[in-house]
Design an enzyme around this catalytic site. Structure first.
Site, PDB file in Angstrom:
ATOM      1  N   TYR A 159      -0.617  -9.745 -85.142  1.00 62.72           N
ATOM      2  CA  TYR A 159      -1.129 -11.362 -84.929  1.00 62.72           C
ATOM      3  C   TYR A 159      -2.628 -11.494 -85.600  1.00 62.72           C
ATOM      4  CZ  TYR A 159      -2.031 -15.533 -82.492  1.00 62.72           C
ATOM      5  OH  TYR A 159      -2.555 -16.824 -82.044  1.00 62.72           O
ATOM      6  N   LYS A 163      -3.785 -13.961 -88.645  1.00 57.09           N
ATOM      7  CA  LYS A 163      -4.749 -15.023 -88.452  1.00 57.09           C
ATOM      8  C   LYS A 163      -6.047 -14.743 -89.251  1.00 57.09           C
ATOM      9  CE  LYS A 163      -2.710 -17.565 -85.383  1.00 57.09           C
ATOM     10  NZ  LYS A 163      -2.035 -18.870 -86.020  1.00 57.09           N
TER      11      LYS A 163
HETATM   12  P1  NAD Z   1       4.001 -22.062 -78.975  1.00 61.00           P
HETATM   13  O1  NAD Z   1       4.600 -20.901 -78.926  1.00 61.00           O
HETATM   14  O2  NAD Z   1       3.825 -22.939 -77.716  1.00 61.00           O
HETATM   15  O3  NAD Z   1       4.325 -23.325 -80.134  1.00 61.00           O
HETATM   16  C1  NAD Z   1       4.669 -22.583 -81.558  1.00 61.00           C
HETATM   17  C2  NAD Z   1       5.546 -23.494 -82.065  1.00 61.00           C
HETATM   18  O4  NAD Z   1       5.854 -22.936 -83.449  1.00 61.00           O
HETATM   19  C3  NAD Z   1       6.851 -23.626 -81.274  1.00 61.00           C
HETATM   20  O5  NAD Z   1       7.717 -24.690 -81.069  1.00 61.00           O
HETATM   21  C4  NAD Z   1       8.100 -22.575 -82.220  1.00 61.00           C
HETATM   22  O6  NAD Z   1       9.279 -22.874 -82.135  1.00 61.00           O
HETATM   23  C5  NAD Z   1       7.113 -22.873 -83.639  1.00 61.00           C
HETATM   24  N1  NAD Z   1       7.728 -21.814 -84.756  1.00 61.00           N
HETATM   25  C6  NAD Z   1       7.534 -20.590 -84.571  1.00 61.00           C
HETATM   26  N2  NAD Z   1       8.082 -19.950 -85.684  1.00 61.00           N
HETATM   27  C7  NAD Z   1       8.282 -21.068 -86.561  1.00 61.00           C
HETATM   28  C8  NAD Z   1       8.830 -21.145 -87.882  1.00 61.00           C
HETATM   29  N3  NAD Z   1       9.095 -19.830 -88.673  1.00 61.00           N
HETATM   30  N4  NAD Z   1       9.093 -22.086 -88.479  1.00 61.00           N
HETATM   31  C9  NAD Z   1       8.832 -23.539 -87.945  1.00 61.00           C
HETATM   32  N5  NAD Z   1       8.085 -23.329 -86.445  1.00 61.00           N
HETATM   33  C10 NAD Z   1       8.036 -22.291 -85.955  1.00 61.00           C
HETATM   34  O7  NAD Z   1       2.598 -21.804 -79.439  1.00 61.00           O
HETATM   35  P2  NAD Z   1       1.089 -22.772 -79.198  1.00 61.00           P
HETATM   36  O8  NAD Z   1       0.175 -21.964 -78.221  1.00 61.00           O
HETATM   37  O9  NAD Z   1       1.213 -24.156 -79.134  1.00 61.00           O
HETATM   38  O10 NAD Z   1       0.274 -22.146 -80.760  1.00 61.00           O
HETATM   39  C11 NAD Z   1       0.339 -22.800 -81.729  1.00 61.00           C
HETATM   40  C12 NAD Z   1      -0.580 -22.375 -82.804  1.00 61.00           C
HETATM   41  O11 NAD Z   1      -1.922 -22.051 -82.079  1.00 61.00           O
HETATM   42  C13 NAD Z   1      -0.045 -21.042 -83.277  1.00 61.00           C
HETATM   43  O12 NAD Z   1      -0.405 -20.696 -84.649  1.00 61.00           O
HETATM   44  C14 NAD Z   1      -0.851 -19.990 -82.233  1.00 61.00           C
HETATM   45  O13 NAD Z   1      -1.007 -18.554 -82.935  1.00 61.00           O
HETATM   46  C15 NAD Z   1      -2.366 -20.470 -82.165  1.00 61.00           C
HETATM   47  N6  NAD Z   1      -3.134 -20.122 -81.319  1.00 61.00           N
HETATM   48  C16 NAD Z   1      -2.844 -20.423 -79.844  1.00 61.00           C
HETATM   49  C17 NAD Z   1      -3.435 -19.915 -78.940  1.00 61.00           C
HETATM   50  C18 NAD Z   1      -3.252 -20.043 -77.699  1.00 61.00           C
HETATM   51  O14 NAD Z   1      -4.029 -19.364 -76.639  1.00 61.00           O
HETATM   52  N7  NAD Z   1      -2.142 -20.761 -77.151  1.00 61.00           N
HETATM   53  C19 NAD Z   1      -4.806 -19.414 -79.315  1.00 61.00           C
HETATM   54  C20 NAD Z   1      -5.146 -19.558 -80.467  1.00 61.00           C
HETATM   55  C21 NAD Z   1      -4.458 -19.697 -81.456  1.00 61.00           C
END
Ligand code: NAD
Length: 251
Positions: A159, A163
């Site tokens: 990951y 990133k």
């Molecule tokens: P989440 O798992 O709640 O949502 C992610 C969404 O992406 C899901 O609906 C999933 O179905 C969709 N997805 C996954 N693979 C896919 C694909 N191949 N094609 C299309 N859609 C796809 O996650 P989140 O926490 O809302 O995270 C959103 C973004 O923010 C991600 O990129 C995550 O890495 C990043 N992020 C999250 C956090 C955190 O603390 N939650 C921190 C830093 C970065």
């Protein structure tokens, strides 16, 4: 100077927008006046519900299901958004997954899956959108990276590598497209309360809060607010930046 963010008449595409941060970004863009296409590869009813909420705000919205790591699906998705909603002005690469494990135990398939979704997905969607924006000399791409892409994280090498790769991709694309008026930026969230993080053990959550200078957990709306800023004319002289939304965790 007016500080209202008005994206009326703009068309946006948000990937992974069926839930979590992506859903909140899509709703925020719509609340600012944009018409928004919702992409995800799972849970079509959840995506349809987001589309319904956006229509309820008086905007136009469609659901474009598909895997961001699949180039044919991505090209079809971008074509459909442009033909049904209009020229794409804002793209938010948000779709993501985790497959956490220490490197010595990590299945190469889990390494590949994470790189494919985050890095290849961001590359494919950005490429398809950039080919449209480049010709129009207008557009904005916002990529969702992470604090761990800047700092690394034990148990998340796949990951963190994906990133960190998104940061390199963002800066390179910003240099390629800047002369054509297309801006490309990244956001590096810290710990945000979403389905992706809700399953973390309580002691891990506690340690993250203690390491965060603002002593809290971020909300999806905190990331959405940063996207709104970067997508707006307020950020018209900003490209290639990595904006932390992490309560200071990345310092
Ligand atoms: P989440 O798992 O709640 O949502 C992610 C969404 O992406 C899901 O609906 C999933 O179905 C969709 N997805 C996954 N693979 C896919 C694909 N191949 N094609 C299309 N859609 C796809 O996650 P989140 O926490 O809302 O995270 C959103 C973004 O923010 C991600 O990129 C995550 O890495 C990043 N992020 C999250 C956090 C955190 O603390 N939650 C921190 C830093 C970065």
């Amino acid at each position: 100077m007016s500080v209202d963010i008005d994206l009326s008449g703009r068309v946006a595409l948000v990937t992974g927008a069926g839930r979590g941060i992506g859903r909140e970004i899509a709703l925020a863009l719509a609340a600012a006046g944009a018409d928004v296409a919702i992409n995800d590869f799972a849970d079509e009813p959840a995506c349809a519900a987001v589309v319904g909420e956006i229509i309820g705000l008086g905007r136009t919205s469609i659901c474009v299901m598909g895997d961001v790591g699949d180039d044919e699906a991505v090209n079809g998705m971008v074509e459909r958004v442009e033909s049904e909603l209009g020229p794409l002005a804002v793209v938010v690469n948000n779709a993501g997954i985790t497959r956490d494990q220490v490197v010595m135990m990590m299945d190469p398939a889990d390494f590949d899956a994470v790189i494919r979704t985050h890095l290849r997905g961001t590359f494919l969607v950005s490429k398809a959108a950039a080919r449209k924006m480049f010709r129009r000399r207008e557009g904005c791409i916002v990529n969702i990276s992470s604090v761990v892409g800047r700092r690394g994280n034990a148990g998340q090498a796949n990951y963190a590598a994906a990133k960190a790769g998104i940061i390199g991709l963002t800066k390179s694309l910003a240099k390629e497209l800047g002369a054509r008026g297309v801006r490309v930026n990244a956001i590096a969230p810290g710990y945000i309360d979403t389905p992706m993080t809700q399953s973390l053990p309580d002691e891990v959550k506690k340690a993250i809060v203690e390491a965060t200078p603002l002593r809290g957990i971020g909300q999806p709306g905190d990331v959405a607010a940063a996207v709104l800023f970067l997508a707006s004319p307020l950020a018209k002289f900003i490209t290639g930046c990595v904006l932390p939304v992490d309560g200071g965790l990345g310092i």
